[in-house]
Motif scaffolding. Structure first.
Motif, mmCIF file in Angstrom:
data_model
loop_
_atom_site.group_PDB
_atom_site.id
_atom_site.type_symbol
_atom_site.label_atom_id
_atom_site.label_comp_id
_atom_site.label_asym_id
_atom_site.label_seq_id
_atom_site.Cartn_x
_atom_site.Cartn_y
_atom_site.Cartn_z
ATOM 1 N N LEU A 123 29.973 24.332 47.555
ATOM 2 C CA LEU A 123 30.193 25.156 46.366
ATOM 3 C C LEU A 123 29.840 24.312 45.155
ATOM 4 N N ALA A 124 29.457 24.978 44.071
ATOM 5 C CA ALA A 124 29.032 24.252 42.876
ATOM 6 C C ALA A 124 30.160 23.386 42.329
ATOM 7 N N ALA A 125 29.799 22.209 41.854
ATOM 8 C CA ALA A 125 30.789 21.268 41.335
ATOM 9 C C ALA A 125 31.550 21.841 40.142
ATOM 10 N N HIS A 126 30.891 22.719 39.369
ATOM 11 C CA HIS A 126 31.518 23.282 38.175
ATOM 12 C C HIS A 126 32.216 24.614 38.459
ATOM 13 N N ALA A 127 32.276 25.041 39.710
ATOM 14 C CA ALA A 127 32.822 26.355 40.042
ATOM 15 C C ALA A 127 34.290 26.462 39.620
ATOM 16 N N ASP A 128 34.652 27.586 39.019
ATOM 17 C CA ASP A 128 36.041 27.852 38.632
ATOM 18 C C ASP A 128 36.747 28.449 39.852
ATOM 19 N N LEU A 129 37.349 27.594 40.633
ATOM 20 C CA LEU A 129 37.943 28.027 41.890
ATOM 21 C C LEU A 129 39.213 28.833 41.685
ATOM 22 N N ASP A 130 39.949 28.535 40.614
ATOM 23 C CA ASP A 130 41.145 29.332 40.326
ATOM 24 C C ASP A 130 40.773 30.781 40.044
ATOM 25 N N ALA A 131 39.676 30.964 39.307
ATOM 26 C CA ALA A 131 39.229 32.323 39.004
ATOM 27 C C ALA A 131 38.744 33.029 40.267
ATOM 28 N N ALA A 132 38.030 32.290 41.125
ATOM 29 C CA ALA A 132 37.544 32.886 42.373
ATOM 30 C C ALA A 132 38.714 33.306 43.256
ATOM 31 N N ALA A 133 39.726 32.435 43.350
ATOM 32 C CA ALA A 133 40.892 32.772 44.166
ATOM 33 C C ALA A 133 41.638 33.964 43.578
ATOM 34 N N ALA A 134 41.753 34.012 42.242
ATOM 35 C CA ALA A 134 42.431 35.133 41.589
ATOM 36 C C ALA A 134 41.717 36.445 41.882
ATOM 37 N N MET A 135 40.384 36.407 41.917
ATOM 38 C CA MET A 135 39.617 37.616 42.219
ATOM 39 C C MET A 135 39.882 38.070 43.654
ATOM 40 N N ILE A 136 39.851 37.132 44.582
ATOM 41 C CA ILE A 136 40.054 37.474 45.990
ATOM 42 C C ILE A 136 41.462 38.012 46.211
ATOM 43 N N ILE A 137 42.450 37.327 45.649
ATOM 44 C CA ILE A 137 43.838 37.754 45.835
ATOM 45 C C ILE A 137 44.089 39.073 45.107
ATOM 46 N N GLY A 138 43.510 39.211 43.921
ATOM 47 C CA GLY A 138 43.702 40.436 43.155
ATOM 48 C C GLY A 138 43.180 41.666 43.859
ATOM 49 N N VAL A 139 42.037 41.540 44.528
ATOM 50 C CA VAL A 139 41.489 42.712 45.211
ATOM 51 C C VAL A 139 42.345 43.064 46.422
ATOM 52 N N CYS A 140 43.020 42.082 47.016
ATOM 53 C CA CYS A 140 43.959 42.382 48.104
ATOM 54 C C CYS A 140 45.116 43.221 47.567
ATOM 55 N N HIS A 141 45.655 42.800 46.412
ATOM 56 C CA HIS A 141 46.753 43.559 45.803
ATOM 57 C C HIS A 141 46.292 44.977 45.451
ATOM 58 N N GLU A 142 45.143 45.085 44.823
ATOM 59 C CA GLU A 142 44.648 46.393 44.382
ATOM 60 C C GLU A 142 44.394 47.307 45.565
ATOM 61 N N ASN A 143 43.807 46.742 46.616
ATOM 62 C CA ASN A 143 43.460 47.559 47.769
ATOM 63 C C ASN A 143 44.714 48.099 48.454
ATOM 64 N N VAL A 144 45.761 47.275 48.487
ATOM 65 C CA VAL A 144 47.004 47.716 49.107
ATOM 66 C C VAL A 144 47.734 48.702 48.203
ATOM 67 N N LEU A 145 47.786 48.417 46.905
ATOM 68 C CA LEU A 145 48.481 49.316 45.989
ATOM 69 C C LEU A 145 47.813 50.681 45.915
ATOM 70 N N SER A 146 46.507 50.728 46.179
ATOM 71 C CA SER A 146 45.815 52.013 46.140
ATOM 72 C C SER A 146 46.301 52.942 47.244
ATOM 73 N N THR A 147 46.966 52.384 48.264
ATOM 74 C CA THR A 147 47.543 53.243 49.300
ATOM 75 C C THR A 147 48.842 53.872 48.816
ATOM 76 N N VAL A 148 49.466 53.234 47.821
ATOM 77 C CA VAL A 148 50.692 53.783 47.241
ATOM 78 C C VAL A 148 50.369 54.737 46.102
ATOM 79 N N PHE A 149 49.353 54.375 45.301
ATOM 80 C CA PHE A 149 48.902 55.210 44.189
ATOM 81 C C PHE A 149 47.427 55.549 44.437
ATOM 82 N N PRO A 150 47.161 56.517 45.290
ATOM 83 C CA PRO A 150 45.779 56.815 45.683
ATOM 84 C C PRO A 150 44.909 57.180 44.489
#
Length: 210
Positions: free
Chosen positions: A154-181
């Motif tokens: 991975l690139a030396a300058h990569a913002d890994l915190d942002a990448a992890a936040a994106m991955i984790i956030g889509v997990c939350h969104e995908n699950v919450l969409s089952t509660v609020f379709p």
């Protein structure tokens, strides 16, 4: 040992009474959510007197938090091992990480949804996570990304915190969409579509050519 305690531990697996109570509460939580987790119901299911719970836990919240943590560990154990840094391709590994996160969040959502109005239990759960030897998935995901960066994959300058936040956030969104379709005319992407899209954005970004 009292007859009640002997009955509670008659499975013969050597578990302590505290472990037996946690396992009982975890099973009840997994099968019926948190609404039925009263002291009386847990004690009855465990085969002990009501007051026995307070010999091993400060209060009901501590027992439920322990059961919730045990439930998360059980779910994660059933999902299998995550890929090791430096193996396969980063793209394939990110797909595995995201699929793992989505499956985990979908499995534990019912338990957490019943605790939204019980912040003391969630706070106890967070404390137990900090005390456990196995870090939560978020930290393991960040550890994986950092290791891949150290390996030059991975690139030396990569913002890994942002990448992890994106991955984790889509997990939350995908699950919450089952509660609020989503509305029928704008269905939320699911499964493989989500994995493909997020991995592509994490690896390639969204900026056009300069």
């Amino acid at each position: 040992m009292s007859p009640r305690k002997a009955a509670a531990l008659r499975n013969g697996d050597g578990a302590s009474l505290r472990e037996h109570l946690i396992a009982t509460a975890e099973r009840m939580l997994s099968n019926g959510g948190t609404a039925a987790l009263t002291v009386r119901a847990i004690a009855k299911e465990a085969g002990v007197a009501d007051g026995v719970l307070y010999n091993h836990f400060a209060d009901k919240e501590e027992l439920i938090a322990s059961a919730l943590r045990a439930h998360v560990r059980t779910v994660e154990a059933g999902l299998g091992a995550l890929p090791e840094p430096g193996t396969g391709t980063v793209e394939r590994n990110l797909r595995a990480q995201l699929a793992y996160g989505m499956a985990m969040h979908a499995a534990i959502l019912p338990a957490f949804a019943g605790l939204i109005d019980r912040p003391s239990v969630l706070s106890r759960f967070a404390e137990r996570q900090d005390q456990d030897g196995e870090p939560p998935w978020k930290e393991r995901l960040l550890g994986y990304l950092r290791a891949e960066r150290d390996l030059g994959r991975l690139a030396a300058h990569a913002d890994l915190d942002a990448a992890a936040a994106m991955i984790i956030g889509v997990c939350h969104e995908n699950v919450l969409s089952t509660v609020f379709p989503s509305a029928p005319e704008t269905p939320a992407p699911k499964g493989k579509d989500v994995v493909d899209g997020v991995v592509a954005v994490v690896l390639d970004g969204i900026r056009g050519e300069r």
